[in-house]
Design a protein around this motif. Structure first.
Motif, PDB file in Angstrom:
ATOM      1  N   LEU A  32       0.943  -1.084   0.159  1.00  0.00           N
ATOM      2  CA  LEU A  32       0.063  -0.023   0.260  1.00  0.00           C
ATOM      3  C   LEU A  32       0.895   1.360  -0.122  1.00  0.00           C
ATOM      4  O   LEU A  32       1.838   1.282   0.469  1.00  0.00           O
ATOM      5  CB  LEU A  32      -0.977   0.044   1.295  1.00  0.00           C
ATOM      6  CG  LEU A  32      -1.781  -1.188   1.341  1.00  0.00           C
ATOM      7  CD1 LEU A  32      -1.316  -2.251   1.994  1.00  0.00           C
ATOM      8  CD2 LEU A  32      -3.241  -0.563   2.245  1.00  0.00           C
ATOM      9  N   GLU A  47       3.060  -2.256   3.898  1.00  0.00           N
ATOM     10  CA  GLU A  47       2.317  -3.595   3.782  1.00  0.00           C
ATOM     11  C   GLU A  47       1.133  -3.719   4.631  1.00  0.00           C
ATOM     12  O   GLU A  47       1.200  -3.268   5.885  1.00  0.00           O
ATOM     13  CB  GLU A  47       3.351  -4.915   3.681  1.00  0.00           C
ATOM     14  CG  GLU A  47       3.911  -5.110   4.982  1.00  0.00           C
ATOM     15  CD  GLU A  47       4.579  -6.480   4.787  1.00  0.00           C
ATOM     16  OE1 GLU A  47       5.013  -7.062   3.658  1.00  0.00           O
ATOM     17  OE2 GLU A  47       5.273  -6.806   5.903  1.00  0.00           O
ATOM     18  N   LEU A  48       0.055  -4.457   4.197  1.00  0.00           N
ATOM     19  CA  LEU A  48      -1.163  -4.549   5.094  1.00  0.00           C
ATOM     20  C   LEU A  48      -0.706  -5.793   6.228  1.00  0.00           C
ATOM     21  O   LEU A  48      -0.277  -6.892   5.760  1.00  0.00           O
ATOM     22  CB  LEU A  48      -2.069  -4.985   4.517  1.00  0.00           C
ATOM     23  CG  LEU A  48      -3.431  -5.290   5.133  1.00  0.00           C
ATOM     24  CD1 LEU A  48      -3.987  -4.114   5.846  1.00  0.00           C
ATOM     25  CD2 LEU A  48      -4.461  -5.902   4.449  1.00  0.00           C
ATOM     26  N   LEU A  51      -6.540  -5.533   9.959  1.00  0.00           N
ATOM     27  CA  LEU A  51      -7.575  -4.757   9.935  1.00  0.00           C
ATOM     28  C   LEU A  51      -8.746  -5.150  10.820  1.00  0.00           C
ATOM     29  O   LEU A  51      -8.920  -6.340  10.848  1.00  0.00           O
ATOM     30  CB  LEU A  51      -8.316  -4.242   8.539  1.00  0.00           C
ATOM     31  CG  LEU A  51      -8.699  -5.113   7.887  1.00  0.00           C
ATOM     32  CD1 LEU A  51     -10.139  -5.516   7.890  1.00  0.00           C
ATOM     33  CD2 LEU A  51      -8.506  -4.694   6.373  1.00  0.00           C
ATOM     34  N   ILE A  57      -6.836   0.050  10.761  1.00  0.00           N
ATOM     35  CA  ILE A  57      -5.943  -0.768  10.060  1.00  0.00           C
ATOM     36  C   ILE A  57      -4.375  -0.519  10.344  1.00  0.00           C
ATOM     37  O   ILE A  57      -4.123   0.414  10.864  1.00  0.00           O
ATOM     38  CB  ILE A  57      -6.173  -0.233   8.452  1.00  0.00           C
ATOM     39  CG1 ILE A  57      -7.726  -0.248   8.143  1.00  0.00           C
ATOM     40  CG2 ILE A  57      -5.244  -0.812   7.335  1.00  0.00           C
ATOM     41  CD1 ILE A  57      -7.880   0.448   6.689  1.00  0.00           C
ATOM     42  N   LEU A  59      -0.468  -1.036   9.374  1.00  0.00           N
ATOM     43  CA  LEU A  59       0.369  -1.184   8.346  1.00  0.00           C
ATOM     44  C   LEU A  59       1.953  -1.267   8.920  1.00  0.00           C
ATOM     45  O   LEU A  59       2.248  -0.621   9.724  1.00  0.00           O
ATOM     46  CB  LEU A  59       0.249   0.239   7.310  1.00  0.00           C
ATOM     47  CG  LEU A  59      -1.334   0.381   6.650  1.00  0.00           C
ATOM     48  CD1 LEU A  59      -0.918   1.640   5.882  1.00  0.00           C
ATOM     49  CD2 LEU A  59      -1.548  -0.537   5.951  1.00  0.00           C
TER      50      LEU A  59
END
Length: 229
Positions: A32, A47-48, A51, A57, A59
């Motif tokens: 992301l 990067e994720l 969530l 969320i 990251l």
């Protein structure tokens, strides 16, 4: 409209359930971009990690531009997140958010507010035709496994199709499987073509299998054009 013309739409989603359903399509580890909204600085690659619907969320920061360091990430700082959701119906997603908190150990993580609104843009280059016709898929010769699955094609383009079938605990089809697709678009005209499985999604009590055609035969292409919206 020709099927090969670019077909792009923009949407704004404000319903929490719809936003969550869109964002959970992202795989853990997806890349992301995070960009500060009110201060100078380039996009930060992240990067994720995870969530939680309606809350946050997470990251992980992968790389900083030269003029940004971790001290720039302060609670309540505003930013924009952008990500690409690939697949048979790839979309670009963007939303505004703000930083809730950060941690540095065991990794540099950002906790962002869960968005109340997201903007999505379709990336598909082929117009999809809804079909809902009986179909089956089977694998090409394979020593490891064989399958012949009945279901239906729910849509098709010049590039590929989506196949729907009921849940099978022993589903043998895998990502990158080479398959034959059999279907009927017109009475008495059975078609077989081949493709590669690009994605498999479980929604409620059905699998949705995205297949990219290797070659769409002339007969299938002709009938597909006759079925376009």
């Amino acid at each position: 409209m020709k099927l090969t013309e670019t077909f792009v739409k923009n949407y704004v989603e404000k319903d929490m359930d719809s936003i969550f359903k869109t964002l959970i399509r992202a795989q853990i580890g997806s890349r992301l971009d995070f960009q500060f909204l009110l201060s100078a600085g380039g996009r930060i690659t992240t990067e994720l990690v995870g969530l939680t619907k309606g809350h946050f969320i997470i990251l992980r920061i992968l790389a900083f531009p030269p003029n940004v360091d971790f001290s720039s990430f302060k609670a309540s700082a505003l930013g924009i997140v952008r990500l690409l959701l690939e697949g048979d119906d790839g979309i670009c997603v963007a939303f505004r958010t703000e930083i809730i908190s950060t941690i540095t150990f065991p990794s540099k993580l950002l906790f962002l507010k869960f968005p109340t609104q997201i903007q999505t843009r379709e990336l598909r280059n082929h117009c999809r035709v809804p079909l809902n016709v009986a179909a089956s898929i089977k694998n090409k010769k394979s020593k490891s496994s064989t399958f012949d699955i009945s279901g239906e094609l729910i849509d098709m383009s010049d590039n590929g199709c989506r196949f729907k079938c009921r849940i099978d605990d022993n589903l043998k089809v895998k990502i990158k499987s080479n398959v034959y697709i059999n279907f009927i678009l017109e009475p008495g005209k059975s078609i077989e073509t081949s493709g590669i499985v690009k994605n498999i999604k479980l929604i409620n009590d059905h699998y949705y299998i995205g297949i990219q055609f290797i070659v769409l035969g002339e007969g299938a292409s002709f009938m597909l054009n006759n079925h376009k919206l």
